[in-house]
Design an enzyme around this catalytic site. Structure first.
Site, mmCIF file in Angstrom:
data_model
loop_
_atom_site.group_PDB
_atom_site.id
_atom_site.type_symbol
_atom_site.label_atom_id
_atom_site.label_comp_id
_atom_site.label_asym_id
_atom_site.label_seq_id
_atom_site.Cartn_x
_atom_site.Cartn_y
_atom_site.Cartn_z
ATOM 1 N N ASP A 21 0.775 -0.934 0.119
ATOM 2 C CA ASP A 21 -0.184 -0.029 0.038
ATOM 3 C C ASP A 21 0.848 1.249 -0.004
ATOM 4 O OD1 ASP A 21 -1.899 2.105 0.550
ATOM 5 O OD2 ASP A 21 -2.097 1.452 2.632
ATOM 6 N N ASN A 23 -0.232 4.408 -0.173
ATOM 7 C CA ASN A 23 -0.952 5.841 0.332
ATOM 8 C C ASN A 23 -1.752 5.782 1.738
ATOM 9 O OD1 ASN A 23 -2.837 4.219 -0.640
ATOM 10 N ND2 ASN A 23 -3.935 6.030 -1.896
ATOM 11 N N ASP A 25 -4.196 3.843 2.734
ATOM 12 C CA ASP A 25 -5.521 3.581 3.010
ATOM 13 C C ASP A 25 -5.918 2.042 3.229
ATOM 14 O OD1 ASP A 25 -5.080 2.408 0.465
ATOM 15 O OD2 ASP A 25 -6.545 3.424 -0.547
ATOM 16 N N ASP A 29 -1.913 -1.071 -4.013
ATOM 17 C CA ASP A 29 -2.184 -0.601 -5.070
ATOM 18 C C ASP A 29 -0.735 -0.559 -6.224
ATOM 19 O OD1 ASP A 29 -0.074 1.600 -4.185
ATOM 20 O OD2 ASP A 29 -1.874 2.162 -2.630
ATOM 21 N N ASP A 98 -5.390 -10.417 -15.295
ATOM 22 C CA ASP A 98 -6.165 -11.564 -15.135
ATOM 23 C C ASP A 98 -7.411 -11.149 -16.215
ATOM 24 O OD1 ASP A 98 -7.742 -13.630 -13.688
ATOM 25 O OD2 ASP A 98 -6.538 -12.982 -12.134
ATOM 26 N N ASP A 200 -9.013 -16.672 -16.269
ATOM 27 C CA ASP A 200 -9.683 -17.202 -15.102
ATOM 28 C C ASP A 200 -10.805 -17.820 -15.303
ATOM 29 O OD1 ASP A 200 -10.597 -16.426 -12.093
ATOM 30 O OD2 ASP A 200 -12.155 -15.830 -13.230
ATOM 31 N N GLU A 257 -6.371 -21.101 -16.223
ATOM 32 C CA GLU A 257 -6.853 -21.646 -15.073
ATOM 33 C C GLU A 257 -7.663 -22.795 -15.377
ATOM 34 O OE1 GLU A 257 -8.980 -20.874 -10.571
ATOM 35 O OE2 GLU A 257 -9.795 -19.928 -12.449
ATOM 36 N N HIS A 329 -4.038 -17.260 -4.921
ATOM 37 C CA HIS A 329 -4.748 -16.492 -3.971
ATOM 38 C C HIS A 329 -6.156 -17.385 -3.738
ATOM 39 C CE1 HIS A 329 -6.534 -16.097 -7.998
ATOM 40 N NE2 HIS A 329 -7.671 -15.722 -7.455
ATOM 41 N N ASP A 330 -6.319 -18.372 -4.277
ATOM 42 C CA ASP A 330 -7.415 -19.295 -3.870
ATOM 43 C C ASP A 330 -7.427 -20.310 -2.737
ATOM 44 O OD1 ASP A 330 -9.186 -17.874 -5.594
ATOM 45 O OD2 ASP A 330 -8.647 -19.128 -7.276
HETATM 46 C C1 GLC Z 1 -11.157 -18.114 -10.243
HETATM 47 C C2 GLC Z 1 -10.441 -17.189 -9.358
HETATM 48 C C3 GLC Z 1 -11.158 -16.962 -8.089
HETATM 49 C C4 GLC Z 1 -12.408 -16.399 -8.429
HETATM 50 C C5 GLC Z 1 -13.202 -17.200 -9.466
HETATM 51 C C6 GLC Z 1 -14.455 -16.457 -9.830
HETATM 52 O O1 GLC Z 1 -11.342 -19.410 -9.742
HETATM 53 O O2 GLC Z 1 -9.099 -17.692 -9.101
HETATM 54 O O3 GLC Z 1 -10.584 -16.287 -7.035
HETATM 55 O O4 GLC Z 1 -13.398 -16.251 -7.127
HETATM 56 O O5 GLC Z 1 -12.472 -17.560 -10.619
HETATM 57 O O6 GLC Z 1 -13.916 -15.399 -10.879
HETATM 58 CA CA CA Z 2 -3.552 2.035 -1.177
#
Ligand code: GLC
Ligand code: CA
Length: 557
Positions: A21, A23, A25, A29, A98, A200, A257, A329-330
């Protein structure tokens, strides 16, 4: 295999909201990322994938896009994005965005217009169905729980399809008019200088038509959406068209993915002239999952893990170039998921890194993985942000689990684990923000952070640096990138061992996924210990005496 510029590179995923981050908040970013490009360059990163930064209500953290051609003000401006591209390219780093085109946000103007006029042009961008006597068109369960059908705002008798959250209406790829809009948007970004995309949830764009009910798999009378996807045929027509109309023209890099592809489809996906440059190996990710919910998941053992990754290596072979990961991230943090509890220490973390990183394919690092970030404890459901965890909690409670047991499941499998702020240093909020972070920081940041690891030659971070340079080295690079994969002592329990070899060199990767010392038999002469996650290297007449959680890379005769 035809050689490509990206084969010997290292790729890195940034989850912008939690990276840096700039700034105060509390939200990471684009300027925060720009400020850390030198860090990534020094680590050895060549390709960066940014999770979504488009305008979004963030119902699913940006995977619900309201405007594909604008940056969400929380992440920055289009000028910041242009600067990020310029600064990255200056450092010879490629940027991927993405591409979320199975669905958009219910706040996208296409959907708003569809609500105004369901029979008009934009109504046909979505799957809208008439509903009589409250009977939904199908009994499919969405990924985030509940039926996939939601009432179309402003209409009593019309419903729209959403395989994810109700704020993520599915786009109708059967409609050529919609596809044209997508291609225009993709080309707009590529014309701007973007280097490619991560695609995605792409397998969802083709539905099994005509829609029908499937056998329910829970008491709710619904069935997992994956049932329908298994029956869908013909996704190749969409993906081939997408490739030809966009990526191919720009020679861009793409990674899919892709879950549940049919085995015979592998060459179509990542073979020569495949739909994508590469796709992720999710075989270990999905191991042990169950349609019944998280309370029914099975833990993965080292031998299960071995069977998964080796299975993929054998299947892919020279068909194409797979992308190897231990987290994203999942998913929970890789070290918390794949290492047995007593191995979740620095040796174990470096061992796991060695094992997955040197497989054949493109290695990916998810932010924080390079310092061995771990899952975060959960003490109450109110702390949880991730929508899939909140649903899984309900399902587990309904299945009779206590509050404590259900929270344990979130600690194990929840998506917040990967989304806590990057741990830069030991100052407040781990140096991620001067404000209040949008998601709580893992309390272990005081001991687990980049700053301390940079100084320590034996840290997880410095081990990742070594792995990255080894894979790019003059001496072993070619063998590690293109050399054949061959399992070694595949049946030996809690040992993951394999060769990478070509006509000039033979490397043997050995690892001991146990807290006990043991000897891995070896009869050939070792020319050199190329990499070791600990200081000891003990050779006996029978083989290599492996310490607990040891991994070595040997050049052998
Ligand atoms: C993919 C993403 C996930 C998202 C899903 C719907 O699996 O990695 O984070 O919730 O698609 O877009
Ligand atoms: Ca920020």
């Amino acid at each position: 295999m035809k050689k490509e510029w990206w084969h010997n590179k290292t790729a890195y995923q940034i989850y912008p909201k939690s990276f840096m981050d700039s700034n105060g908040d509390g939200i990471g970013d684009l300027n925060g990322i720009i400020g850390r490009l030198d860090y990534l360059k020094d680590l050895g990163v060549d390709i960066i994938w940014l999770s979504p930064i488009y305008v979004s209500p963030l119902a699913d953290q940006g995977y619900d896009i309201a405007d594909y051609r604008a940056i969400d003000p929380r992440f920055g401006t289009m000028e910041d994005m242009d600067r990020l591209l310029k600064e990255a390219h200056k450092r010879d780093i490629r940027i991927l965005m993405d591409l979320v085109v199975n669905h958009c946000s219910d706040e996208h103007e296409w959907f708003k217009k569809a609500c105004e006029d369901p029979d008009g042009r934009y109504g046909k961008f979505f799957y809208i169905r008439d509903v009589k006597d409250g009977k939904l068109p199908t009994n499919w369960r969405s990924y985030f729980g509940g039926p996939v059908w939601e009432k179309l705002p402003g209409h009593e008798d019309k419903y729209y399809l959403h395989v994810f959250h109700k704020k993520q209406p599915d786009l109708n790829w059967e409609n050529p008019d919609l596809r044209e809009e997508i291609y225009k948007m993709v080309n707009w970004w590529l014309d701007k200088g973007l280097d490619g995309f991560r695609l995605d949830a792409i397998i969802n764009i083709k539905k099994a038509i005509p829609f029908k009910d499937y056998e329910p798999d829970r008491d709710d009378g619904l069935c997992a959406i994956t049932k329908m996807l298994e029956e869908a045929r013909g996704i190749g027509e969409f993906l081939g068209e997408l490739r030809d109309r966009t990526f191919k023209i720009h020679d861009s890099f793409t990674v899919g993915e892709v879950f549940n592809e049919k085995p015979e489809e592998l060459p179509d996906f990542i073979g020569e002239n495949g739909y994508f440059s590469s796709m992720y190996d999710f075989s270990a990710t999905v191991f042990g999952q169950s349609n019944a919910g998280w309370q029914d998941y099975t833990d993965i053992t080292p031998d299960d893990y071995k069977r998964c990754i080796f299975g993929t290596q054998k299947k892919v072979s020279d068909v194409g170039f797979i992308s190897n990961i231990i987290e994203n991230h999942d998913e929970p943090r890789g070290v918390s998921h794949y290492l047995p509890e007593d191995g979740r220490n620095n040796d174990g973390k470096k061992m796991l890194a060695t094992v997955y990183f040197l497989l054949k394919g493109l290695p990916w690092i998810y932010q924080g993985q390079e310092i061995g970030m771990e899952n975060i404890p959960v003490s109450s459901i109110d702390e949880v942000d991730d929508i899939s965890s909140i649903d899984a909690y309900k399902v587990a409670r309904d299945a009779g689990k206590s509050d404590k047991e259900a929270l344990k499941l979130i600690e194990k499998y929840g998506r917040d684990n990967a989304r806590t702020p990057f741990q830069w240093d030991g100052t407040e909020n781990a140096g991620f923000t001067t404000g209040k972070p949008w998601l709580r920081t893992n309390p272990n940041y005081t001991v687990l952070n980049l700053e301390t690891q940079k100084e320590d030659a034996d840290s997880v971070y410095n081990h990742y640096k070594k792995l990255i340079s080894l894979r790019k080295s003059e001496e072993y690079g070619n063998t590690l990138v293109y050399g054949e994969f061959e399992p070694y002592l595949e049946e030996m329990e809690d040992v993951i061992a394999y060769y990478r070899k070509d006509s000039s060199k033979k490397l043997l990767i050995l690892s001991n996924f146990r807290a006990q010392e043991r000897t891995i038999p070896l009869s050939v002469r070792v020319k050199k210990v190329v990499l070791n996650n600990i200081t000891d290297y003990v050779r006996s007449s029978e083989g290599v005496v492996m310490r607990p959680w040891q991994a070595v890379v040997l050049e052998v005769e």
